[in-house]
Write a protein that holds these residues in place. Sequence first.
Motif: not given
Length: 262
Positions: A40-48, A55-63
């Motif tokens: 939300a503040r503009g960072d690019r993020v990698c989640i594990t 995980l794929k669903e979370a990536v889609e929701r986050l953008g």
Amino acid sequence: MTETVTTAEQPRQVPESGRVALVTGASRGIGYGIAEALVARGDRVCITGRDEERLKEAVERLGSDRVIGVAGKAHDEAHQALAVERVMEEFGRVDFLVNNAGTNPVFGPLAELDLAVARKVYETNVISALGFAQQTWRAWQRENGGAIVNIASVAGISASPFIGAYGMSKAAMVNLTLQLAHEFAPVVRVNAIAPAVVKTKFAQALYEGREAEAAAAYPLGRLGVPEDIGGAAAFLTSDQSDWITGQTLVIDGGIFLNAGVG
């Protein structure tokens, strides 16, 4: 803000919107709330996370244009290395690490604790955090600076009946924070967050079927939500916290105010 040459005394300065974070255990719950705040503040993020589909669903929701996911088990050294490698390949830097991945597979007294389970808890909750910190340090932070946030727990700073193994691991996480803050200074700041009960699937056993009763014990009248922790993690990885390191921020709805009462 213009980028500047980096030295051991002067970490690289870039706009916060150009920075990159790695958040472990972030397909749901607290980790997802943290990733959401950073995106939300503009960072690019990698989640594990362990579950590839979740995980794929979370990536889609986050953008998915600003977020990638790397599936694997947090305690697996090969996964730790791959996650950092992917971040560097995709984004070219890893300014922030948030060690959120954790487990608590047992509920009961320490006198009856299976020691194999205790080792698993420690491996996942503590050793994995050290492993990820080593990887991000070597890949980017040693030369360029950054910040690390470890997700501890109030169970690590006070006795918590029936989740002793978890509490022991989180106490170790608090000390790991102190050690890394000392060793990684001055280029990397390392802090911890110690939440009380936050409404997630992970903590469900602590309040399910009795949420109103559980919440009544908190002076602020409610349990935590992932957004509470996300906001704190965003602060501890921002320029506003540039003179804070080696600290554990307790976020507990005021529950410790009741210590010794009764």
